[in-house]
Design an enzyme around this catalytic site. Structure first.
Site, mmCIF file in Angstrom:
data_model
loop_
_atom_site.group_PDB
_atom_site.id
_atom_site.type_symbol
_atom_site.label_atom_id
_atom_site.label_comp_id
_atom_site.label_asym_id
_atom_site.label_seq_id
_atom_site.Cartn_x
_atom_site.Cartn_y
_atom_site.Cartn_z
ATOM 1 N N LYS A 116 -64.200 -39.703 35.709
ATOM 2 C CA LYS A 116 -63.644 -38.371 35.930
ATOM 3 C C LYS A 116 -63.606 -37.564 34.640
ATOM 4 O O LYS A 116 -63.705 -36.334 34.665
ATOM 5 C CB LYS A 116 -62.249 -38.492 36.547
ATOM 6 C CG LYS A 116 -62.252 -39.140 37.936
ATOM 7 C CD LYS A 116 -60.844 -39.323 38.455
ATOM 8 C CE LYS A 116 -60.838 -39.923 39.849
ATOM 9 N NZ LYS A 116 -61.388 -41.272 39.892
ATOM 10 N N GLU A 183 -54.012 -35.397 32.916
ATOM 11 C CA GLU A 183 -54.263 -33.989 33.219
ATOM 12 C C GLU A 183 -52.971 -33.352 33.714
ATOM 13 O O GLU A 183 -52.045 -34.063 34.141
ATOM 14 C CB GLU A 183 -55.363 -33.840 34.265
ATOM 15 C CG GLU A 183 -55.013 -34.367 35.639
ATOM 16 C CD GLU A 183 -56.168 -34.230 36.627
ATOM 17 O OE1 GLU A 183 -57.289 -33.958 36.199
ATOM 18 O OE2 GLU A 183 -55.927 -34.421 37.831
ATOM 19 N N HIS A 218 -50.489 -40.674 46.131
ATOM 20 C CA HIS A 218 -51.781 -40.071 45.816
ATOM 21 C C HIS A 218 -52.912 -40.637 46.674
ATOM 22 O O HIS A 218 -54.080 -40.492 46.334
ATOM 23 C CB HIS A 218 -52.116 -40.248 44.332
ATOM 24 C CG HIS A 218 -50.970 -39.908 43.436
ATOM 25 N ND1 HIS A 218 -50.493 -38.624 43.296
ATOM 26 C CD2 HIS A 218 -50.171 -40.693 42.671
ATOM 27 C CE1 HIS A 218 -49.464 -38.632 42.462
ATOM 28 N NE2 HIS A 218 -49.246 -39.866 42.081
ATOM 29 N N ARG A 274 -69.971 -41.277 46.733
ATOM 30 C CA ARG A 274 -69.994 -42.272 47.812
ATOM 31 C C ARG A 274 -69.547 -41.602 49.100
ATOM 32 O O ARG A 274 -69.191 -40.419 49.115
ATOM 33 C CB ARG A 274 -69.025 -43.409 47.481
ATOM 34 C CG ARG A 274 -67.603 -42.899 47.188
ATOM 35 C CD ARG A 274 -66.600 -44.003 47.051
ATOM 36 N NE ARG A 274 -65.324 -43.554 46.509
ATOM 37 C CZ ARG A 274 -64.373 -42.946 47.200
ATOM 38 N NH1 ARG A 274 -64.554 -42.687 48.486
ATOM 39 N NH2 ARG A 274 -63.237 -42.595 46.629
#
Length: 614
Positions: A116, A183, A218, A274
């Site tokens: 990421k 982040e 999450h 994916r």
């Protein structure tokens, strides 16, 4: 032309890929750990290969063994599914180097997007480097993989180091890569994503949007397509960014570009190289089979210049073996029965009688509804979930029904903080007072057939049950005219069905027994003995394992006699690929420590004792 596909995965996604392969006349090969020797995906495949290994979850991360299995079984192609090695570029290269066809994007594209951090850099974005108080709250995320593993919200700077360590450990266990990054955390955003599909000839489709905002830890719980309420300009911008990201890395096959949307602005999250768990909702509205299209792209076929048109609305709900009212604690045990109503798509990797263990993700199944409008799709799925027969471990099924009917969801005003705000009201017990009576009447009918007892007409018979954590007593009379209960008319009672007339309305209660487990409809009850056996009492301040699992961490320096604060994490358990921290219930002194690294524990195992400060 592909003739035989090995799926380098397990459970629901392996079964789903096998289904398409069978429809296309392609031979299927499964791989399995020792724990999965009798799993559904291993049973339904045309061939199955055992992957040796001590740790069941880690077995599916052994790319070398999977390539050997593909070659030994005569497979000519490998599909990675989702999770495990699905976004591992080295595994993709190993498959290709072995002369096998890789059903996925090029390794270089996976490499560019699998991290990421590198994906953000590709689009001109950078993670936070030195976190300060001004940056809080922040989100710690695993650079590889997804599904909520290796992800932590940090609201206090002093918690950052501990959460980074926990995220690294979780990411390493799930993906074989412990890289994490930080982040900004957006409190009230919507999770919106775009499905892309690209061929090897330069065509890239953007197949609409999906909203996956209802999440716990999450990890997505309810997903729908298209994402409701987005402005046309924002939708077009999302599509353009997704196509640009795919083209930037020479992408082929199916992939998903994820965003966090807040205040009509989109913030790029990641690209998943994916197939996604929620791909069925896109399949439903576009009337396509994404797995079949993956196979066609891998064979070199060309996509049409334009994607098909979307029709209607689709919603997917994930059934998890977990207790939302107990901090989403995973549940284990026998899945006695799972059936969904007709007209609803059910994707699962389990069948009746299968054991739900601690080694893998707790998802049992996905139910998908498609209808002309969003409101109709919501109604259809909520009703189907209520009518789904589900006998086994505690699940989130009732939570799903209530979530779908919650005003914030029906009016499309939900965001990723939905369960933070509403979990309490959504898990509030709502027991049916007639369920224990139905159980007692069914039991009375069964026992009376064998003449095991006689009733004194003036005194009622009594049965006690545990239901939803509470005790209930049911009373009834057995007369010459049959069974009778106060306030109702017993229309019918036998071992499998009780019909009660309540204020002029007849209600049916289906009964099922599995050994000492009893279900009235989908409500689980436990018959309580007339003279209860004394139970072990634990000292105040005892820390008991809330789930079966493995002790993977004990707080550094923790020893008997150490002072601890209320809420301080003391022990970490790993269950179903997630880490769960067990915290001190009170401020005081640690007076006993039984937990040991690597220890396997069951529900209720005593881990430690904290004696409160006087």
């Amino acid at each position: 032309m592909i003739t035989s596909v090995l799926v380098a995965n397990r459970g629901e996604i392996a079964c789903r890929i096998f289904r398409t392969c069978r429809e296309l006349g392609i031979r299927t090969v499964a791989v399995h750990s020792d724990a999965d020797a009798n799993a559904l995906h291993a049973r339904v495949a045309d061939a199955a290969v055992r992957l040796p290994g001590a740790a069941p979850a880690e077995t599916y991360l052994r790319g070398d063994l999977i390539v050997k299995a593909a070659l030994a079984s005569g497979a000519d192609a490998v599909h990675p599914g989702y999770g495990f090695l699905s976004e591992n570029a080295d595994f993709a290269r190993a498959v290709i180097d072995a002369g096998l066809l890789w059903i996925g994007p090029p390794p270089e594209a996976i490499e560019a997007m699998a991290s990421k951090t590198r994906a953000k850099q590709l689009l001109g974005l950078t993670p936070l480097q030195d976190v300060t108080e001004a940056d809080l709250p922040v989100l710690v995320k695993a650079a590889a993989g997804g599904g909520g593993r290796g992800m932590r919200i940090v609201r206090r700077l002093q918690d950052l180091d501990a959460e980074l360590a926990a995220a690294r450990a979780e990411a390493l266990a799930a993906f074989g890569d412990d890289e994490v990054f930080v982040e900004p955390y957006i409190e009230a955003g919507r999770h919106v994503e775009v499905q892309v599909l690209a061929d090897t000839h330069g065509t890239v489709w953007a197949l609409g949007t999906r909203d996956c905002s209802l999440q716990r830890r999450h990890q997505k719980v309810i997903e729908e397509a298209p994402a409701p309420g987005l402005k046309l300009e924002l939708t077009e911008s999302l599509h353009e960014t997704a196509v640009r990201a795919a083209r930037a890395v020479g992408y082929t096959g199916a992939g998903t570009v994820e965003f966090l949307v807040a205040d009509d602005k989109a913030h790029f999250l990641e690209m998943n190289t994916r197939l996604q768990v929620e791909h069925p909702v896109t399949e439903a509205i576009f009337d396509i089979d994404l797995v079949a299209l993956q196979l066609r792209v891998a064979e070199g076929h060309t996509l049409e210049a334009d994607p098909p048109r979307a029709r209607g609305h689709a919603i997917e709900a994930r059934l998890y073996a977990e207790d939302p009212s107990q901090d989403w604690a995973p549940q284990t045990g026998t899945l006695h029965r799972l059936t969904a109503p007709e007209g609803i798509r059910l994707d699962t990797g389990y069948t009746d009688g299968d054991e739900i263990g601690v080694h893998y993700d707790p998802m049992l199944a996905k139910l998908i509804a498609h209808a002309p409008t969003r409101a109709e799709a919501i109604r259809k799925l909520a009703g189907a979930l209520q009518r789904t027969t589900l006998h086994g471990p505690t699940t989130n099924r009732d939570l799903l029904v209530r979530s779908l009917r919650h005003k914030e969801f029906t009016t499309a005003r939900m965001d990723t903080g939905f369960y933070d705000r509403h979990l309490g009201e959504l898990t509030e017990p709502a027991p049916d007072p007639y369920v224990p009576l139905a159980a007692a009447l069914s039991d009375a009918h069964t026992r009376s057939r064998f003449g095991a007892w006689r009733n004194v007409p003036s005194q009622p018979q009594s049965k006690r049950y545990a239901m939803a954590g509470e005790e209930y007593e049911a009373q009834y009379w057995q007369t010459r005219e049959g069974l009778r209960a106060e306030g109702v008319r017993v229309v019918h009672a036998d071992a499998g069905l009780v019909v009660l007339e309540i204020e002029g309305v007849q209600r049916k209660f289906e009964i099922a027994c599995y050994g000492d487990q009893l279900y009235v409809g989908n409500t689980a009850l436990t018959a309580l003995p007339r003279f209860p056996t004394p139970t072990t009492e634990h000292a105040p301040g005892s820390l008991l394992a809330p789930m079966p699992g493995t002790v993977v961490r004990v707080a550094e320096g923790l020893a008997v006699g150490a002072p601890v604060r209320a809420g301080e994490p003391l022990v970490w358990l790993e269950a179903m690929k997630m880490q769960h921290q067990i915290s001190a219930p009170t401020t005081g002194t640690l007076t006993a420590l039984h937990a040991a690294l690597g220890q396997q524990v069951q529900v209720g195992t005593l881990l430690a004792v904290v004696t409160a400060t006087p």
